[in-house]
Design an enzyme around this catalytic site. Structure first.
Site, PDB file in Angstrom:
ATOM      1  N   HIS A 189       0.936  -1.202   0.138  1.00 28.79           N
ATOM      2  CA  HIS A 189      -0.119  -0.051   0.093  1.00 28.79           C
ATOM      3  C   HIS A 189       0.978   0.982  -0.063  1.00 28.79           C
ATOM      4  O   HIS A 189       1.695   1.256   0.488  1.00 28.79           O
ATOM      5  CB  HIS A 189      -0.886   0.122   1.190  1.00 28.79           C
ATOM      6  N   GLU A 212      -7.657  -4.447  -0.307  1.00 30.07           N
ATOM      7  CA  GLU A 212      -8.310  -5.048  -1.403  1.00 30.07           C
ATOM      8  C   GLU A 212      -8.443  -6.632  -1.333  1.00 30.07           C
ATOM      9  O   GLU A 212      -9.223  -7.200  -1.921  1.00 30.07           O
ATOM     10  CB  GLU A 212      -7.378  -4.594  -2.750  1.00 30.07           C
TER      11      GLU A 212
END
Length: 375
Positions: A254, A312
């Site tokens: 991320h 995700e």
């Protein structure tokens, strides 16, 4: 004017002060209006979370009942928007494009945005569910005034009252992703509303930003990797091959979090409960094996990068467990994040300051005009 240093992607640039959420990427902490995400997301209804963002506190029982009613009476879609969605479905327009068009067609009701915020948040799930059904050749299902926000979304998708466990899983997901600092779509919304434009325009712009694969499009590919692996015994072979080819493992790493994304932990818990009460347990176990293998191989191939599981990965697993196709993952994300967008619009409007950054010119100077016949 003196020279101004440019910052690619505005990395590290503070664009606003906000009370809505705080992302601490180094410690892996995420706070929503004062609550750690793990404290709020698994417990609150979505209506409670929206109220918290808009009013800076949780509602009491009477306020919550009134707020639920305020959303319920606004969920229905104007006939003009239904016709727009029908036309888009005939043309096979992707769901995010249909959502953007439908949002842009919503009427502007109040200059202060409060009424618009309620109508926008209430209608997002109705738009997404109606369009999904129209794409499948089915008629839209009207919202049920007796159901809450998340339950209505599942009901309008499938035409059946959802089980309590499914509703809780979806609410946990929606609470988890309702806001996340100054992300691209939120920034887009704040820029638009800072010009004095209306909230409908700001949210339509945010949908356009969310559509981009670098922002809202990763959950589908994260699940595709699990399906590509197919069986636990192939996890290392498939993932190692991807890393050898220089491919990115979707669902890991991320831009902000340098440790494990705390939202992933919340959704991992929700997925465990959901799959424990039904659904394809095999795909759940396979996903866990893919995660374990991916984390081990990422440490081997990219040591020190701290590429951990992000939101995700478990978003894909959770929404799949709820029966949603991959094409609905990003639109479903939008049905939650719209509450954050509207909260940021309210905050920016109170600030009353136009967002107008500078740019650094890097082109040529001193050019002379050449007539057309001599070029």
């Amino acid at each position: 004017m003196g020279e101004t240093a440019s910052v690619a992607g505005l990395e590290g640039v503070v664009a606003a002060e906000t009370r809505l959420s705080e992302v601490n990427g180094r410690s892996g902490e995420f706070t929503i209006a004062g609550f750690p995400v793990e404290e709020l997301a698994p417990r609150a209804t979505f209506e409670e979370t929206v109220y918290l963002l808009w009013h800076a506190r949780l509602p009491d029982a009477e306020e919550l009942a009134g707020f639920r009613e305020a959303l319920a009476v606004r969920r229905g879609l104007p006939e003009g928007i239904v016709r727009l969605l029908r036309s888009a479905a005939v043309a096979g327009v992707p769901a995010m494009d249909a959502l953007r068009a439908a949002v842009g067609a919503l009427g502007v009701e109040e200059t202060d945005g409060a009424e618009d915020a309620r109508s926008i948040v209430a209608r997002f799930p109705t738009i997404v569910a109606a369009y999904r059904r129209l794409l499948d050749g089915e008629e839209p299902v009207d919202p049920d005034p007796g159901l809450g926000h998340a339950a209505n979304y599942l009901y309008m998708l499938w035409g059946e009252r959802p089980q309590e466990g499914a509703v809780r899983a979806l609410e946990t997901y929606m609470n988890t992703v309702v806001d996340h600092g100054m992300n691209a779509s939120t920034f887009a919304a704040r820029v638009i509303v800072s010009t004095g434009s209306d909230m409908v325009s700001a949210v339509a712009g945010a949908v356009g930003a969310l559509k981009g694969p670098l922002h809202g499009g990763a959950p589908g590919p994260a699940l595709e990797v699990v399906f590509e692996v197919g069986s636990a015994g192939r996890a290392e072979e498939v993932l190692r091959s991807k890393l050898e080819r220089g491919e990115r493992l979707m669902g890991f790493g991320h831009r902000i979090y340098k440790v494990r994304d705390p939202r992933a932990d919340v959704l991992a818990g929700a997925a465990e409960v959901l799959y424990g009460s039904g659904g394809d347990r095999g795909i759940y176990e396979l996903a866990l094996e893919v995660e374990r293998t991916a984390l081990r191989l990422l440490e081997e191939y990219k040591p020190g990068r701290n590429l951990k599981t992000n939101v995700e990965f478990y978003t894909a697993l959770l929404l799949h467990g709820l029966g949603l196709p991959a094409g609905l993952f990003t639109p479903t994300f939008a049905t939650a994040r719209v509450a954050g967008w509207t909260a940021h619009c309210m905050e920016q409007r109170k600030l009353g300051r136009l967002i107008r950054p500078q740019s650094v010119y890097v082109g040529e100077r001193g050019k002379k005009w050449v007539p057309l016949e001599k070029r």
